[in-house]
Design a protein around this motif. Structure first.
Motif, PDB file in Angstrom:
ATOM      1  N   LYS A 183      -9.582   3.028 -65.954  1.00 44.38           N
ATOM      2  CA  LYS A 183     -10.840   2.872 -65.949  1.00 44.38           C
ATOM      3  C   LYS A 183     -11.055   1.609 -67.005  1.00 44.38           C
ATOM      4  CE  LYS A 183     -13.038   6.975 -63.908  1.00 44.38           C
ATOM      5  NZ  LYS A 183     -13.849   8.015 -64.120  1.00 44.38           N
ATOM      6  N   THR A 184     -10.470   2.047 -68.365  1.00 42.06           N
ATOM      7  CA  THR A 184     -10.702   1.029 -69.355  1.00 42.06           C
ATOM      8  C   THR A 184     -10.123  -0.470 -68.775  1.00 42.06           C
ATOM      9  OG1 THR A 184     -10.455   2.902 -70.868  1.00 42.06           O
ATOM     10  CG2 THR A 184      -9.944   0.420 -71.754  1.00 42.06           C
ATOM     11  N   ILE A 185      -9.117  -0.468 -68.397  1.00 42.80           N
ATOM     12  CA  ILE A 185      -8.542  -1.766 -67.998  1.00 42.80           C
ATOM     13  C   ILE A 185      -9.369  -2.269 -66.736  1.00 42.80           C
ATOM     14  CG2 ILE A 185      -6.341  -2.869 -66.956  1.00 42.80           C
ATOM     15  CD1 ILE A 185      -4.551  -0.773 -68.135  1.00 42.80           C
ATOM     16  N   ASP A 186      -9.866  -1.493 -65.796  1.00 42.70           N
ATOM     17  CA  ASP A 186     -10.588  -1.941 -64.932  1.00 42.70           C
ATOM     18  C   ASP A 186     -11.812  -2.466 -65.268  1.00 42.70           C
ATOM     19  OD1 ASP A 186      -8.966  -0.995 -62.902  1.00 42.70           O
ATOM     20  OD2 ASP A 186      -9.965   0.572 -62.475  1.00 42.70           O
ATOM     21  N   LYS A 187     -12.443  -2.138 -66.408  1.00 40.06           N
ATOM     22  CA  LYS A 187     -13.792  -2.621 -66.842  1.00 40.06           C
ATOM     23  C   LYS A 187     -13.445  -3.957 -67.718  1.00 40.06           C
ATOM     24  CE  LYS A 187     -16.094   1.779 -67.919  1.00 40.06           C
ATOM     25  NZ  LYS A 187     -16.606   2.627 -69.041  1.00 40.06           N
ATOM     26  N   GLN A 188     -12.215  -4.069 -68.232  1.00 36.31           N
ATOM     27  CA  GLN A 188     -11.837  -5.325 -68.789  1.00 36.31           C
ATOM     28  C   GLN A 188     -11.560  -6.362 -67.739  1.00 36.31           C
ATOM     29  OE1 GLN A 188      -8.310  -4.188 -71.032  1.00 36.31           O
ATOM     30  NE2 GLN A 188      -9.327  -3.292 -72.655  1.00 36.31           N
ATOM     31  N   MET A 189     -10.924  -6.055 -66.560  1.00 36.96           N
ATOM     32  CA  MET A 189     -10.853  -7.147 -65.654  1.00 36.96           C
ATOM     33  C   MET A 189     -12.049  -7.537 -64.864  1.00 36.96           C
ATOM     34  SD  MET A 189      -7.200  -5.496 -63.880  1.00 36.96           S
ATOM     35  CE  MET A 189      -6.716  -6.982 -63.111  1.00 36.96           C
ATOM     36  N   ALA A 190     -13.064  -6.373 -64.799  1.00 37.91           N
ATOM     37  CA  ALA A 190     -14.151  -6.717 -64.103  1.00 37.91           C
ATOM     38  C   ALA A 190     -14.885  -7.674 -64.951  1.00 37.91           C
ATOM     39  CB  ALA A 190     -15.010  -5.554 -64.122  1.00 37.91           C
ATOM     40  N   VAL A 191     -14.934  -7.764 -66.423  1.00 36.62           N
ATOM     41  CA  VAL A 191     -15.538  -8.558 -67.053  1.00 36.62           C
ATOM     42  C   VAL A 191     -14.718  -9.999 -66.881  1.00 36.62           C
ATOM     43  CG1 VAL A 191     -15.733  -9.472 -69.563  1.00 36.62           C
ATOM     44  CG2 VAL A 191     -16.184  -7.255 -69.075  1.00 36.62           C
ATOM     45  N   GLN A 192     -13.388 -10.017 -66.970  1.00 34.99           N
ATOM     46  CA  GLN A 192     -12.621 -11.402 -66.663  1.00 34.99           C
ATOM     47  C   GLN A 192     -13.108 -12.019 -65.573  1.00 34.99           C
ATOM     48  OE1 GLN A 192      -8.340 -10.493 -66.895  1.00 34.99           O
ATOM     49  NE2 GLN A 192      -8.620  -9.803 -68.992  1.00 34.99           N
ATOM     50  N   ARG A 193     -13.224 -11.150 -64.162  1.00 37.07           N
ATOM     51  CA  ARG A 193     -13.643 -11.863 -63.155  1.00 37.07           C
ATOM     52  C   ARG A 193     -14.887 -12.380 -63.049  1.00 37.07           C
ATOM     53  NH1 ARG A 193     -10.684  -7.099 -60.883  1.00 37.07           N
ATOM     54  NH2 ARG A 193     -12.600  -5.822 -60.783  1.00 37.07           N
ATOM     55  N   SER A 194     -15.956 -11.531 -63.751  1.00 37.98           N
ATOM     56  CA  SER A 194     -17.112 -12.222 -63.913  1.00 37.98           C
ATOM     57  C   SER A 194     -17.358 -13.494 -64.872  1.00 37.98           C
ATOM     58  CB  SER A 194     -17.829 -11.218 -64.549  1.00 37.98           C
ATOM     59  OG  SER A 194     -17.930 -10.802 -65.874  1.00 37.98           O
ATOM     60  N   ASN A 195     -16.058 -13.776 -65.535  1.00 37.57           N
ATOM     61  CA  ASN A 195     -16.265 -14.883 -66.523  1.00 37.57           C
ATOM     62  C   ASN A 195     -15.653 -16.148 -65.506  1.00 37.57           C
ATOM     63  OD1 ASN A 195     -17.468 -13.668 -68.581  1.00 37.57           O
ATOM     64  ND2 ASN A 195     -15.693 -13.117 -69.595  1.00 37.57           N
ATOM     65  N   ARG A 196     -15.259 -16.286 -64.511  1.00 35.77           N
ATOM     66  CA  ARG A 196     -14.561 -17.082 -63.617  1.00 35.77           C
ATOM     67  C   ARG A 196     -15.625 -18.137 -63.246  1.00 35.77           C
ATOM     68  NH1 ARG A 196     -10.530 -13.186 -60.206  1.00 35.77           N
ATOM     69  NH2 ARG A 196      -9.061 -12.725 -61.885  1.00 35.77           N
ATOM     70  N   GLY A 197     -16.763 -17.866 -63.371  1.00 36.47           N
ATOM     71  CA  GLY A 197     -17.969 -18.850 -63.162  1.00 36.47           C
ATOM     72  C   GLY A 197     -18.182 -18.661 -61.847  1.00 36.47           C
ATOM     73  N   GLN A 198     -18.808 -20.020 -61.060  1.00 37.29           N
ATOM     74  CA  GLN A 198     -19.097 -19.893 -59.705  1.00 37.29           C
ATOM     75  C   GLN A 198     -18.320 -20.483 -58.687  1.00 37.29           C
ATOM     76  OE1 GLN A 198     -22.668 -22.307 -60.231  1.00 37.29           O
ATOM     77  NE2 GLN A 198     -24.034 -20.593 -60.863  1.00 37.29           N
ATOM     78  N   LEU A 199     -16.710 -20.305 -58.833  1.00 39.52           N
ATOM     79  CA  LEU A 199     -15.829 -20.533 -57.936  1.00 39.52           C
ATOM     80  C   LEU A 199     -15.684 -19.956 -56.791  1.00 39.52           C
ATOM     81  CD1 LEU A 199     -13.131 -22.263 -60.264  1.00 39.52           C
ATOM     82  CD2 LEU A 199     -14.961 -23.520 -59.110  1.00 39.52           C
ATOM     83  N   VAL A 200     -15.631 -20.565 -55.858  1.00 37.21           N
ATOM     84  CA  VAL A 200     -15.136 -19.475 -54.538  1.00 37.21           C
ATOM     85  C   VAL A 200     -13.900 -18.896 -54.703  1.00 37.21           C
ATOM     86  CG1 VAL A 200     -14.685 -19.581 -51.824  1.00 37.21           C
ATOM     87  CG2 VAL A 200     -16.537 -21.164 -53.140  1.00 37.21           C
ATOM     88  N   ARG A 201     -13.992 -17.603 -54.354  1.00 42.22           N
ATOM     89  CA  ARG A 201     -12.750 -16.681 -54.412  1.00 42.22           C
ATOM     90  C   ARG A 201     -11.878 -16.556 -53.007  1.00 42.22           C
ATOM     91  NH1 ARG A 201     -14.965 -11.932 -58.210  1.00 42.22           N
ATOM     92  NH2 ARG A 201     -15.888 -13.343 -59.911  1.00 42.22           N
ATOM     93  N   VAL A 202     -10.550 -16.872 -52.952  1.00 42.54           N
ATOM     94  CA  VAL A 202      -9.761 -16.859 -51.726  1.00 42.54           C
ATOM     95  C   VAL A 202      -8.624 -15.998 -52.128  1.00 42.54           C
ATOM     96  CG1 VAL A 202      -8.285 -18.121 -50.239  1.00 42.54           C
ATOM     97  CG2 VAL A 202     -10.450 -19.189 -51.237  1.00 42.54           C
ATOM     98  N   ALA A 203      -8.310 -15.090 -51.265  1.00 43.71           N
ATOM     99  CA  ALA A 203      -7.116 -14.224 -51.563  1.00 43.71           C
ATOM    100  C   ALA A 203      -6.128 -13.993 -50.364  1.00 43.71           C
ATOM    101  CB  ALA A 203      -7.803 -12.625 -51.786  1.00 43.71           C
ATOM    102  N   LEU A 204      -5.122 -14.018 -50.891  1.00 44.59           N
ATOM    103  CA  LEU A 204      -3.883 -13.809 -49.851  1.00 44.59           C
ATOM    104  C   LEU A 204      -3.678 -12.421 -49.347  1.00 44.59           C
ATOM    105  CD1 LEU A 204      -1.625 -16.508 -51.562  1.00 44.59           C
ATOM    106  CD2 LEU A 204      -2.566 -16.781 -49.051  1.00 44.59           C
ATOM    107  N   VAL A 205      -3.568 -12.319 -48.381  1.00 43.64           N
ATOM    108  CA  VAL A 205      -3.475 -10.753 -47.955  1.00 43.64           C
ATOM    109  C   VAL A 205      -2.413 -10.842 -46.844  1.00 43.64           C
ATOM    110  CG1 VAL A 205      -5.485  -9.776 -48.738  1.00 43.64           C
ATOM    111  CG2 VAL A 205      -4.983 -10.527 -46.372  1.00 43.64           C
ATOM    112  N   GLY A 206      -1.623  -9.647 -46.617  1.00 39.83           N
ATOM    113  CA  GLY A 206      -0.607  -9.535 -45.678  1.00 39.83           C
ATOM    114  C   GLY A 206       0.182  -8.531 -46.014  1.00 39.83           C
ATOM    115  N   TYR A 207       1.202  -8.192 -44.829  1.00 39.86           N
ATOM    116  CA  TYR A 207       2.291  -7.428 -45.073  1.00 39.86           C
ATOM    117  C   TYR A 207       3.423  -7.795 -45.898  1.00 39.86           C
ATOM    118  CZ  TYR A 207       4.869  -3.477 -42.645  1.00 39.86           C
ATOM    119  OH  TYR A 207       5.254  -2.115 -42.434  1.00 39.86           O
ATOM    120  N   THR A 208       4.250  -6.988 -46.459  1.00 42.51           N
ATOM    121  CA  THR A 208       4.856  -7.020 -47.776  1.00 42.51           C
ATOM    122  C   THR A 208       6.261  -8.084 -46.886  1.00 42.51           C
ATOM    123  OG1 THR A 208       6.556  -6.456 -49.230  1.00 42.51           O
ATOM    124  CG2 THR A 208       6.476  -5.153 -47.264  1.00 42.51           C
ATOM    125  N   ASN A 209       6.492  -9.344 -47.940  1.00 40.98           N
ATOM    126  CA  ASN A 209       7.634  -9.921 -47.501  1.00 40.98           C
ATOM    127  C   ASN A 209       7.336 -11.040 -46.377  1.00 40.98           C
ATOM    128  OD1 ASN A 209      10.230 -10.655 -48.229  1.00 40.98           O
ATOM    129  ND2 ASN A 209      10.920  -9.755 -46.177  1.00 40.98           N
TER     130      ASN A 209
END
Length: 403
Positions: A183-209
């Motif tokens: 939970k503590t690390i999640d809060k830190q990472m949430a702050v990091q994500r909020s500090n990324r500005g207004q850039l569009v976020r794209v995520a690669l997803v898929g099966y492993t390998n």
């Protein structure tokens, strides 16, 4: 908890079942995947055993006759590990260890072991450790070791508390502490994500390998770890990518797999925040795999579970360089054409054609069709950005003018 071990080649046997819900073809496919998992963990598969049955035996998973056959083979060939394709109950695991007198693990334990080997950051290690303790808790009875016996003694046990009760209490305390740490690390990472500005976020997803990390390296000119093993990437990597002067954030996430342990889905949900908060998903598929449609369904199922299924998605069919199909002679009027005979053009005329420009066929490793890929991603990111920030529209007109 369980420390990362040195990878060695342990002689291993695999066991699966053929049931009403899992036919022979599906069972073979799962065992193929289990063998790849075993290889990834550092094992060498010597033999597979399968048995047809209505449902797994509640005492030993497989029947008495088949168990005797496995026992003889294990004894004669000095087998160190037997891996079952489905999650064993605590009773099944205890009974099988007593009969086979060797290390007994199931698919869940095997995946957890791979994750323990691959976890690099403190965050990933904490997530894996939490999943391991959640898996361990109901299996403490009958284990030959006890946890942190140095914590016993005067004042540390309740009245009449047995060793197993002490171990359970220690594990529950560990789980509680790990959850607080996450939970503590999640809060830190949430702050990091909020500090990324207004850039569009794209995520690669898929099966492993399926080649997500390789694609990440190609388009972001970064050096993300990638190899031909399952779960090469555990930690989410985020890179800033620029196409035609248009910047956006691209994240590479942990791969999915069928029969993914529930403990891992739960503990890694926070890692998948990158997926939940993404504006666009790039669903990467290994089209050279004979069962890639099942992989797509498995990924979609997990996306739905983490509330990411309704996001704009582009299907990226990777590894076209490795795609193979069986050919039919033009004079052959008997053989029925099935999916194993489909060319890439045939696939494009199926349901893939219905997703239009949202389906792209590439080879990340050979850099085939990457220009088309970049164009499509640019168009999708640009549309999201213009919708969100209409006052920047004139900038895109300038970008397009100079391209």
């Amino acid at each position: 908890m369980l420390e990362k071990k040195e990878i060695g080649y342990e002689k291993t046997v695999l066991i699966g079942v053929i049931t009403r819900d899992q036919n022979e073809e599906k069972s073979k496919e799962y065992l193929d995947e289990l063998e790849f998992l075993t290889y990834t963990a550092g094992g060498e598969v010597v033999k597979r055993f399968t048995q047809k049955m209505d449902m797994p035996n509640p005492k030993t998973f497989i029947g008495t006759g088949k168990m005797e056959e496995v026992e003889q083979f294990v004894h004669d060939n000095d087998i160190g590990t037997v891996v079952f394709d489905d999650e064993l109950t605590p009773a099944q695991q205890k009974n099988n260890e007593r009969i086979l007198r060797c290390k007994i693990i199931d698919r869940t334990n095997l995946i957890l072991d791979i994750f323990a080997q691959r976890a690099q950051t403190s965050y990933a290690r904490t997530q894996v450790e939490l999943a391991q303790y959640q898996y361990l808790l109901p299996r403490l009875a009958g284990m030959w070791t006890h946890l942190e016996r140095q914590k016993g003694g005067i004042g540390m046990r309740g009245p009449g508390e047995t060793e197993i009760e002490t171990d359970r209490r220690i594990v529950r305390d560990k789980i509680s502490l790990l959850r607080k740490k996450l939970k503590t690390i999640d809060k830190q990472m949430a702050v990091q994500r909020s500090n990324r500005g207004q850039l569009v976020r794209v995520a690669l997803v898929g099966y492993t390998n399926v080649g997500k990390s390789t694609l990440m390296n190609v388009i972001s000119k970064s050096d993300v770890f990638a190899e031909n093993k399952l779960f090469a990437t555990l930690d989410t990597t985020v890179r800033k990518v620029v196409i035609k002067n248009l910047p956006f954030l691209l994240s590479d996430t942990v791969g999915f797999i069928r029969k993914l342990p529930t403990q891992l889905v739960e503990s890694f949900k926070s890692t998948l925040d990158e997926v939940r908060e993404a504006d666009l998903l790039l669903h990467v598929v290994d089209i050279s795999h004979p069962n890639f449609e099942d992989h797509i369904a498995s990924v979609n199922e997990i996306l739905d579970e983490i509330k990411g299924a309704d996001k704009p998605t582009m299907m990226i069919f990777n590894k076209i360089d490795a795609y193979k199909h069986e050919t039919i002679d033009e004079d052959d009027l008997i053989t029925e054409k099935t999916k194993i005979h489909y060319t890439l053009d045939d696939w494009k005329k199926t349901w893939m054609g219905k997703v239009g420009e949202n389906a792209i066929f590439i080879s990340a490793i050979n850099k085939e069709n990457l220009e088309e890929f970049r164009e499509q991603v640019y168009s999708a990111v640009r549309e999201i950005h213009v919708t969100r920030f209409p006052y920047n529209k004139f900038l895109y007109q300038e970008y397009d003018q100079y391209e």
